[in-house]
Design an enzyme around this catalytic site. Structure first.
Site, PDB file in Angstrom:
ATOM      1  N   LYS A 198      62.383   3.963  95.039  1.00  0.00           N
ATOM      2  CA  LYS A 198      63.630   3.740  94.188  1.00  0.00           C
ATOM      3  C   LYS A 198      63.114   2.898  93.148  1.00  0.00           C
ATOM      4  O   LYS A 198      62.858   1.885  93.038  1.00  0.00           O
ATOM      5  CB  LYS A 198      64.574   2.710  95.150  1.00  0.00           C
ATOM      6  CG  LYS A 198      65.756   2.854  94.385  1.00  0.00           C
ATOM      7  CD  LYS A 198      66.563   1.576  94.640  1.00  0.00           C
ATOM      8  CE  LYS A 198      66.738   0.400  93.406  1.00  0.00           C
ATOM      9  NZ  LYS A 198      67.131   0.980  92.006  1.00  0.00           N
ATOM     10  N   PRO A 199      63.128   3.733  91.822  1.00  0.00           N
ATOM     11  CA  PRO A 199      62.768   3.062  90.686  1.00  0.00           C
ATOM     12  C   PRO A 199      64.052   2.144  90.071  1.00  0.00           C
ATOM     13  O   PRO A 199      65.047   2.353  90.588  1.00  0.00           O
ATOM     14  CB  PRO A 199      62.813   4.395  89.504  1.00  0.00           C
ATOM     15  CG  PRO A 199      62.611   5.483  90.352  1.00  0.00           C
ATOM     16  CD  PRO A 199      63.091   5.433  91.819  1.00  0.00           C
ATOM     17  N   SER A 252      62.884  -9.551  91.653  1.00  0.00           N
ATOM     18  CA  SER A 252      63.296 -10.877  91.681  1.00  0.00           C
ATOM     19  C   SER A 252      63.124 -11.457  93.034  1.00  0.00           C
ATOM     20  O   SER A 252      63.340 -10.744  94.022  1.00  0.00           O
ATOM     21  CB  SER A 252      64.602 -11.325  91.052  1.00  0.00           C
ATOM     22  OG  SER A 252      65.585 -10.393  91.904  1.00  0.00           O
ATOM     23  N   THR A 253      62.993 -13.047  92.949  1.00  0.00           N
ATOM     24  CA  THR A 253      63.194 -13.710  94.217  1.00  0.00           C
ATOM     25  C   THR A 253      64.334 -13.456  95.188  1.00  0.00           C
ATOM     26  O   THR A 253      64.576 -13.527  96.477  1.00  0.00           O
ATOM     27  CB  THR A 253      62.654 -15.166  94.167  1.00  0.00           C
ATOM     28  OG1 THR A 253      61.372 -15.146  93.413  1.00  0.00           O
ATOM     29  CG2 THR A 253      63.001 -16.083  95.052  1.00  0.00           C
ATOM     30  N   LEU A 275      57.223 -11.438  93.558  1.00  0.00           N
ATOM     31  CA  LEU A 275      58.392 -11.811  93.153  1.00  0.00           C
ATOM     32  C   LEU A 275      58.130 -12.683  91.903  1.00  0.00           C
ATOM     33  O   LEU A 275      57.069 -12.326  91.034  1.00  0.00           O
ATOM     34  CB  LEU A 275      58.988 -12.727  93.949  1.00  0.00           C
ATOM     35  CG  LEU A 275      59.204 -12.029  95.584  1.00  0.00           C
ATOM     36  CD1 LEU A 275      59.800 -13.051  96.429  1.00  0.00           C
ATOM     37  CD2 LEU A 275      60.218 -10.954  95.473  1.00  0.00           C
ATOM     38  N   GLY A 276      58.907 -13.412  91.657  1.00  0.00           N
ATOM     39  CA  GLY A 276      58.797 -14.202  90.267  1.00  0.00           C
ATOM     40  C   GLY A 276      57.653 -15.302  90.045  1.00  0.00           C
ATOM     41  O   GLY A 276      56.889 -15.286  90.912  1.00  0.00           O
ATOM     42  N   CYS A 308      55.561 -10.675  85.192  1.00  0.00           N
ATOM     43  CA  CYS A 308      55.595 -11.700  86.445  1.00  0.00           C
ATOM     44  C   CYS A 308      54.481 -12.743  86.227  1.00  0.00           C
ATOM     45  O   CYS A 308      54.898 -13.793  86.666  1.00  0.00           O
ATOM     46  CB  CYS A 308      55.633 -11.085  87.608  1.00  0.00           C
ATOM     47  SG  CYS A 308      54.329 -10.137  87.730  1.00  0.00           S
ATOM     48  N   GLN A 355      69.824  -8.842  79.633  1.00  0.00           N
ATOM     49  CA  GLN A 355      68.644  -9.661  79.758  1.00  0.00           C
ATOM     50  C   GLN A 355      68.439 -10.265  78.304  1.00  0.00           C
ATOM     51  O   GLN A 355      68.040 -11.582  78.396  1.00  0.00           O
ATOM     52  CB  GLN A 355      67.200  -8.436  79.839  1.00  0.00           C
ATOM     53  CG  GLN A 355      66.033  -9.262  80.099  1.00  0.00           C
ATOM     54  CD  GLN A 355      66.021  -9.950  81.347  1.00  0.00           C
ATOM     55  OE1 GLN A 355      66.766 -10.093  82.176  1.00  0.00           O
ATOM     56  NE2 GLN A 355      64.826 -10.693  81.438  1.00  0.00           N
ATOM     57  N   GLU A 405      62.323 -18.900  85.751  1.00  0.00           N
ATOM     58  CA  GLU A 405      61.653 -17.830  85.180  1.00  0.00           C
ATOM     59  C   GLU A 405      62.547 -17.149  83.770  1.00  0.00           C
ATOM     60  O   GLU A 405      63.655 -16.513  84.539  1.00  0.00           O
ATOM     61  CB  GLU A 405      61.409 -16.916  86.108  1.00  0.00           C
ATOM     62  CG  GLU A 405      60.538 -15.566  85.581  1.00  0.00           C
ATOM     63  CD  GLU A 405      60.239 -14.476  86.603  1.00  0.00           C
ATOM     64  OE1 GLU A 405      61.385 -14.293  87.437  1.00  0.00           O
ATOM     65  OE2 GLU A 405      59.327 -14.082  86.889  1.00  0.00           O
TER      66      GLU A 405
HETATM   67  P1  NAP Z   1      65.565  -7.070  90.508  1.00  0.00           P
HETATM   68  O1  NAP Z   1      66.820  -7.181  90.081  1.00  0.00           O
HETATM   69  O2  NAP Z   1      65.043  -8.032  91.716  1.00  0.00           O
HETATM   70  O3  NAP Z   1      65.296  -5.403  90.881  1.00  0.00           O
HETATM   71  C1  NAP Z   1      64.213  -5.037  91.447  1.00  0.00           C
HETATM   72  C2  NAP Z   1      64.451  -3.665  92.150  1.00  0.00           C
HETATM   73  O4  NAP Z   1      65.402  -3.895  93.307  1.00  0.00           O
HETATM   74  C3  NAP Z   1      65.359  -2.751  91.226  1.00  0.00           C
HETATM   75  O5  NAP Z   1      65.028  -1.509  91.768  1.00  0.00           O
HETATM   76  C4  NAP Z   1      66.615  -3.058  91.779  1.00  0.00           C
HETATM   77  O6  NAP Z   1      67.674  -2.117  91.713  1.00  0.00           O
HETATM   78  C5  NAP Z   1      66.554  -3.239  93.201  1.00  0.00           C
HETATM   79  N1  NAP Z   1      67.498  -4.070  94.096  1.00  0.00           N
HETATM   80  C6  NAP Z   1      68.589  -4.897  93.352  1.00  0.00           C
HETATM   81  N2  NAP Z   1      69.389  -5.305  94.355  1.00  0.00           N
HETATM   82  C7  NAP Z   1      68.990  -4.827  95.590  1.00  0.00           C
HETATM   83  C8  NAP Z   1      69.153  -5.010  96.899  1.00  0.00           C
HETATM   84  N3  NAP Z   1      70.371  -5.582  97.325  1.00  0.00           N
HETATM   85  N4  NAP Z   1      68.474  -4.537  98.059  1.00  0.00           N
HETATM   86  C9  NAP Z   1      67.184  -3.578  97.413  1.00  0.00           C
HETATM   87  N5  NAP Z   1      67.074  -3.468  96.296  1.00  0.00           N
HETATM   88  C10 NAP Z   1      67.811  -4.187  95.426  1.00  0.00           C
HETATM   89  O7  NAP Z   1      64.280  -7.531  89.507  1.00  0.00           O
HETATM   90  P2  NAP Z   1      64.489  -6.973  87.855  1.00  0.00           P
HETATM   91  O8  NAP Z   1      65.250  -7.571  87.214  1.00  0.00           O
HETATM   92  O9  NAP Z   1      64.295  -5.288  87.987  1.00  0.00           O
HETATM   93  O10 NAP Z   1      62.778  -7.421  87.524  1.00  0.00           O
HETATM   94  C11 NAP Z   1      62.673  -8.682  87.139  1.00  0.00           C
HETATM   95  C12 NAP Z   1      62.067  -9.684  88.392  1.00  0.00           C
HETATM   96  O11 NAP Z   1      60.754  -8.856  88.805  1.00  0.00           O
HETATM   97  C13 NAP Z   1      61.423 -11.014  87.783  1.00  0.00           C
HETATM   98  O12 NAP Z   1      61.766 -11.870  88.703  1.00  0.00           O
HETATM   99  C14 NAP Z   1      59.929 -10.889  87.808  1.00  0.00           C
HETATM  100  O13 NAP Z   1      59.136 -11.910  87.943  1.00  0.00           O
HETATM  101  C15 NAP Z   1      59.762  -9.826  88.885  1.00  0.00           C
HETATM  102  N6  NAP Z   1      58.428  -9.123  88.956  1.00  0.00           N
HETATM  103  C16 NAP Z   1      57.403  -9.534  89.916  1.00  0.00           C
HETATM  104  C17 NAP Z   1      56.165  -8.804  89.782  1.00  0.00           C
HETATM  105  C18 NAP Z   1      55.210  -9.293  90.759  1.00  0.00           C
HETATM  106  O14 NAP Z   1      54.012  -8.509  90.925  1.00  0.00           O
HETATM  107  N7  NAP Z   1      55.307 -10.402  91.334  1.00  0.00           N
HETATM  108  C19 NAP Z   1      56.032  -7.853  88.644  1.00  0.00           C
HETATM  109  C20 NAP Z   1      56.930  -7.489  88.083  1.00  0.00           C
HETATM  110  C21 NAP Z   1      58.160  -8.192  87.976  1.00  0.00           C
HETATM  111  P3  NAP Z   1      68.441  -1.857  90.326  1.00  0.00           P
HETATM  112  O15 NAP Z   1      67.441  -1.258  89.283  1.00  0.00           O
HETATM  113  O16 NAP Z   1      69.618  -0.821  90.734  1.00  0.00           O
HETATM  114  O17 NAP Z   1      68.977  -3.128  90.119  1.00  0.00           O
END
Ligand code: NAP
Ligand code: MG
Length: 503
Positions: A198-199, A252-253, A275-276, A308, A355, A405
């Protein structure tokens, strides 16, 4: 800055891809979503809708799971491990052949500079897949020299086998879409699993292009599926599903915690969470300033800080703080903000208006809480979600911009006036995250001692965030569970079976 200026002509393959109807990739074919919703895909540099995709539903996840379960037992399982590796090698070669299209789609969808997209497709696309292709015929069990089940010594054999864990649900963010997709696909396939990806709804295009490429490479139907949709519906359906054995999540966390709860409350599927982060960059007076200054900029501002592993807490010794800050500000003059297709762009747009507004509210909090704005601080351009690279000095550990973050181009600088490593480590560890970090000094003993005291999954010396397919990466504390990359990144996609035979 003119966001739309100087855009090169897109390749025909990119135009053809954008013009298609974007359905769901299930069981080796693009099929109609079972729901009516579509999602507009927006170029964050121009705010223009570049295409639309169909949003899947829970019913589509059910279909994908049936396909992925059946594919676990079919042609895919019948391949020898080396044949599976060859399929992955073909996949890697085709990623290289499609480099320009993948890179163009990434720039249009995510906004990042073209050069970075090209580098990512080659390094985190093709080379990453090749790295995991090499593991296929090296997934080994063990023999264990005991005599259980009352067998006489030498009268039994106990061995372990590593088996694919099953159907994988992979959920990824928008910040580095193709790298995130490949980080899930390559080890899943190397382990012999099947996967439903799921992208992120904000940047799904390269994941979809990868589905075509995987099919062309000979990945059997049902082994790799792409179901777009929103997190709360499609992401939750994956994490709650009774017939998915593993969820690999990057994001995200908060969403990571929701997924862990969903897994615990359904079938106890295994979960890895990337996570974050809010990583520290610790600079001593003896650091090589010619190297440290450009590295601080890359650590903080690569991918507009939507990264991240970003080094967004600069902890610098008081004796060199002014010189380092001046150096960073001077270097940032070359970090041109603009459309990712302009050749001199180093900072593209943030992913969305939301954002950008979130980042701007952190900048306001920094000012309100008394941090000193040294450079940047503004949203720029009439179109597009651009924010200048921003540096705050005189930060204190409890400020919002030091603790949270931001996931945008904002660097917070704190100083220390000591060589006591306990004190410095305490400052470095004063955050809920523990993902990455770096220590800059010529004193190698001091560097190793301090590294051992920083609670992060990756802490580098005289470089920040050294990334390679072979180097394990992942978080401590609230930065996650488990590791990706390297051999450790393969383990979560395998399960162990122990067998004892008594002669
Ligand atoms: P996000 O809001 O957590 O979304 C990530 C993915 O999860 C998206 O595909 C999102 O779908 C999906 N999602 C949202 N709600 C969900 C739920 N209830 N159940 C299952 N999946 C759900 O994160 P983001 O804003 O896209 O990305 C930023 C975060 O990613 C930052 O905190 C960053 O640090 C973290 N990150 C971590 C790493 C690492 O390797 N540690 C790498 C890159 C990014 P939608 O697209 O529909 O929202
Ligand atoms: Mg987009």
């Amino acid at each position: 800055m003119n966001a739309a200026a100087n855009q090169p002509a897109l390749s025909q393959a990119t135009l053809d891809f954008l013009a298609r109807e974007h359905k769901l990739f299930i069981n080796g074919a693009w099929i109609q979503s079972s729901g009516p919703e579509t999602i507009d895909i927006i170029n964050p540099s121009t705010e223009e809708v570049i295409t639309k995709i169909q949003a899947g539903t829970r019913a589509d996840i059910d279909k994908a799971v049936v396909a992925a379960q059946s594919a676990l037992k079919g042609e895919w399982a019948a391949l020898s491990s080396r044949q599976r590796g060859k399929v992955l090698l073909r996949f890697a070669d085709l990623i290289d052949e499609n480099l320009q299209t993948l890179a163009e789609l990434e720039v249009l969808d995510n906004g990042q500079p073209l050069m970075i997209a090209q580098y990512t497709v080659a390094g985190f696309g093709a080379d990453f897949v090749r790295y995991y292709a090499g593991w296929c015929d090296k997934i080994e069990g063990a023999t264990i020299p005991v005599s259980p089940a009352e067998a006489p010594a030498g009268g039994s054999l106990t061995y372990t086998k590593r088996e694919p864990i099953g159907v994988v649900g992979a959920i990824i963010p928008w910040n580095a879409p193709i790298a995130m997709a490949i980080l899930k696909i390559a080890p899943s396939l190397a382990a012999g699993c099947t996967i439903i990806l799921k992208p992120a709804e904000l940047a799904p295009l390269t994941s979809m292009k990868l589905a075509d490429i995987a099919k062309e490479a000979g990945v059997p139907d049902g082994v790799f599926n792409v179901v777009n949709g929103t997190g709360p519906e499609v992401g939750a359906a994956l994490s709650e599903h009774m017939n998915i054995q593993k969820v690999s999540f990057t994001g995200s966390t908060g969403v990571g915690q929701t997924i862990a709860k969903a897994a615990a409350g359904s079938n106890l599927k295994k979960v890895t969470l990337e996570l974050g982060g809010k990583s520290p960059v610790v600079v001593f007076p003896d650091a090589n300033m010619e190297k440290v200054i450009p590295s601080i900029c890359r650590a903080a501002f690569f991918l507009q800080g939507q990264n991240c592993m970003a080094g967004t807490r600069l902890l610098v010794h008081k004796d060199v703080a002014d010189a380092v800050i001046e150096g960073v500000v001077a270097a940032l003059a070359f970090w041109k903000v603009g459309d990712g297709f302009q050749p001199d762009t180093l900072i593209g747009p943030l992913i969305s208006a939301t954002q950008r507004d979130r980042v701007m509210s952190f900048i306001e909090a920094g000012k309100a809480e008394g941090a000193r704005l040294v450079t940047g601080g503004n949203a720029v351009g009439e179109k597009g979600y651009f924010v200048e690279p921003t540096v705050f000095a005189d930060c204190k550990p409890d400020m919002t911009i030091v603790q949270e973050e931001i996931f945008g181009p904002v660097l917070s600088v704190l100083t220390f006036d000591t060589y006591d490593l306990d004190e410095i480590a305490q400052l470095a560890n004063d955050n809920v995250y523990g993902l990455s970090g770096s220590v800059w000094t010529q004193d190698i003993s001091r560097a190793h001692k301090l590294v051992s005291m920083i609670d992060s999954g990756q802490v580098s010396i005289n470089c920040h965030a050294a990334v390679d397919p072979a180097i394990p990466f992942g978080g401590n504390k609230m930065s996650g569970w488990g590791r990706e990359f390297g051999k450790e990144g393969l383990e979560p996609f395998l399960k162990t079976k122990a067998t004892t035979v008594v002669f």
